[in-house]
Write a protein that holds these residues in place. Structure first.
Motif, PDB file in Angstrom:
ATOM      1  N   ALA A 179      44.878  41.470  38.485  1.00  0.00           N
ATOM      2  CA  ALA A 179      44.232  41.200  37.192  1.00  0.00           C
ATOM      3  C   ALA A 179      43.605  42.729  37.088  1.00  0.00           C
ATOM      4  N   GLY A 180      43.581  43.068  35.861  1.00  0.00           N
ATOM      5  CA  GLY A 180      42.883  44.421  35.612  1.00  0.00           C
ATOM      6  C   GLY A 180      43.751  45.509  35.132  1.00  0.00           C
ATOM      7  N   LEU A 181      45.181  45.074  35.348  1.00  0.00           N
ATOM      8  CA  LEU A 181      46.432  46.055  35.045  1.00  0.00           C
ATOM      9  C   LEU A 181      46.165  46.779  33.531  1.00  0.00           C
ATOM     10  N   ALA A 182      45.757  45.761  32.692  1.00  0.00           N
ATOM     11  CA  ALA A 182      45.805  46.205  31.206  1.00  0.00           C
ATOM     12  C   ALA A 182      44.573  46.932  31.256  1.00  0.00           C
ATOM     13  N   GLY A 216      41.240  41.741  43.572  1.00  0.00           N
ATOM     14  CA  GLY A 216      40.645  40.883  44.545  1.00  0.00           C
ATOM     15  C   GLY A 216      39.891  39.481  44.204  1.00  0.00           C
ATOM     16  N   VAL A 217      39.288  39.682  43.066  1.00  0.00           N
ATOM     17  CA  VAL A 217      38.600  38.583  42.413  1.00  0.00           C
ATOM     18  C   VAL A 217      39.594  37.531  42.160  1.00  0.00           C
ATOM     19  N   ALA A 218      40.639  37.672  41.489  1.00  0.00           N
ATOM     20  CA  ALA A 218      41.755  36.954  41.201  1.00  0.00           C
ATOM     21  C   ALA A 218      42.410  36.281  42.358  1.00  0.00           C
ATOM     22  N   SER A 219      42.624  37.143  43.177  1.00  0.00           N
ATOM     23  CA  SER A 219      43.383  36.543  44.502  1.00  0.00           C
ATOM     24  C   SER A 219      42.547  35.749  45.454  1.00  0.00           C
ATOM     25  N   ALA A 220      41.141  36.117  45.383  1.00  0.00           N
ATOM     26  CA  ALA A 220      40.102  35.119  46.095  1.00  0.00           C
ATOM     27  C   ALA A 220      40.125  33.849  45.473  1.00  0.00           C
ATOM     28  N   THR A 221      40.184  33.715  44.138  1.00  0.00           N
ATOM     29  CA  THR A 221      40.147  32.615  43.375  1.00  0.00           C
ATOM     30  C   THR A 221      41.506  31.841  43.646  1.00  0.00           C
ATOM     31  N   TYR A 231      37.047  37.038  33.676  1.00  0.00           N
ATOM     32  CA  TYR A 231      38.368  37.217  33.146  1.00  0.00           C
ATOM     33  C   TYR A 231      39.456  36.848  34.669  1.00  0.00           C
ATOM     34  N   ALA A 232      38.993  37.790  35.621  1.00  0.00           N
ATOM     35  CA  ALA A 232      39.890  37.767  36.903  1.00  0.00           C
ATOM     36  C   ALA A 232      39.761  36.234  37.584  1.00  0.00           C
ATOM     37  N   VAL A 233      38.767  35.693  37.298  1.00  0.00           N
ATOM     38  CA  VAL A 233      38.631  34.279  37.988  1.00  0.00           C
ATOM     39  C   VAL A 233      39.717  33.579  37.160  1.00  0.00           C
ATOM     40  N   ARG A 234      39.798  33.722  35.782  1.00  0.00           N
ATOM     41  CA  ARG A 234      40.933  32.771  34.940  1.00  0.00           C
ATOM     42  C   ARG A 234      42.416  33.408  35.597  1.00  0.00           C
ATOM     43  N   CYS A 235      42.434  34.771  35.727  1.00  0.00           N
ATOM     44  CA  CYS A 235      43.736  35.096  36.193  1.00  0.00           C
ATOM     45  C   CYS A 235      44.073  34.352  37.444  1.00  0.00           C
TER      46      CYS A 235
END
Length: 305
Positions: A74-77, A133-138, A168-172
């Motif tokens: 997440a966050g690559l954009a 990291g947030v997206a992966s933890a989620t 947003y990262a949580v949604r990802c």
């Protein structure tokens, strides 16, 4: 010839595809741009004294973000926006946010002046590593709950200024967002209960003053749960209850309200909690304690295989 400054492209110079991607993801691209500008200003109040002194302005290379472990990006954009702000009109290729990656995968590639790639590197990685990291933890929580019917939900335990990005990262990562701010909905917690003289009185006061706003109440016992249900409260947070009590709470509720488990939750107990029949697990750790996904930037000469 050495580099003497960044391009500092204007918002209007960004590709419509990039700003459109951010908007479609529920982010305000203008705010993201302003945050990127502030982040670069923080890291670059003057010159990049190392890169600009040692690397000729004419040297061009390709930078690749490589995953050093498995996860969800997440966050690559936003990282792309960092590179475009610093370097201007450059070629950027990246995988979509929400992509599951493994060690060794290339998730972003950008070609441009080497010195400016290095100027942008840390800021771009800070966004991408943290949000991934947030997206992966989620995603780990989502996997733990798979097949139970329960869903993981975030909280307001976010870094100031990062709430939009964290959620947003949580949604990802496949998670669900709870309220975004104190104004979105009411959440009656223990201190509100103490001040108002009870769960139900506190609930009615919020409904009286804000009749169009959804309200959730927190209860700490089965007796408080019964009171809330008798009052017709439809969203109830079960605070610090173990699986046995949660199972009782689900049976007592019998579908009359949505139930959310909160407090003392970890991945080790996630499935046991979900299997009690609650609708949601509230997990602040998704945003306040997620370790970064290790991404590293590697440079390659243009045309190098």
């Amino acid at each position: 010839m050495r580099v003497t400054g960044i391009v500092a492209c204007e918002y209007t110079e960004l590709p419509a595809a990039l700003t459109g991607t951010l908007a479609a993801a529920g982010l305000d691209p203008v705010r993201v741009y302003d945050d990127v500008v502030a982040a670069i200003a923080e890291d670059l109040p003057g010159d990049d004294v190392t890169s600009w002194a040692t690397i000729p302005a004419t040297q061009v290379q390709t930078a690749e973000f490589e995953a050093r472990g498995p996860g969800v990006v997440a966050g690559l954009a936003i990282a792309e926006m960092v590179f475009r702000y610093v370097l201007g009109d450059v070629q950027v290729d990246r995988v979509p946010d929400g992509t599951v990656v493994d060690r060794g995968d290339i998730v972003l590639r950008v070609t441009g002046p080497t010195a400016l790639l290095l100027t942008a590197e840390r800021t771009a990685l800070n966004y991408a590593c943290h949000l991934s990291g947030v997206a992966s933890a989620t995603a780990a929580w989502v996997a733990a709950l798979k097949g139970t019917g329960a869903r993981v939900r975030d909280t307001r335990k976010t870094l100031p200024g990062f709430r939009d990005l964290h959620k947003y990262a949580v949604r990802c990562g496949g998670g669900n967002n709870h309220r975004h701010s104190l104004s979105d909905m009411g959440l009656v917690k223990d201190n509100h209960v103490l001040a108002a003289g009870g769960v139900v009185p506190a609930y009615h006061l919020v409904r009286e003053h804000y009749p169009d706003v959804e309200v959730q109440v927190e209860v700490e016992s089965l007796d408080e749960l019964r009171e809330a249900l008798d009052a017709g409260i439809g969203q109830i947070l079960l605070d610090n209850m173990g699986p046995e009590l949660l199972r009782e709470a689900v049976a007592i509720t019998a579908g009359r309200a949505e139930l959310e488990a909160s407090g003392g939750l970890s991945l080790e107990v996630a499935r046991a909690v979900a299997e009690t029949g609650v609708d949601y697990l509230a997990v602040g750790a998704l945003t306040h304690s997620a370790p970064v996904l290790d991404l590293a930037m590697e440079l390659r000469a243009v045309g190098e295989a």
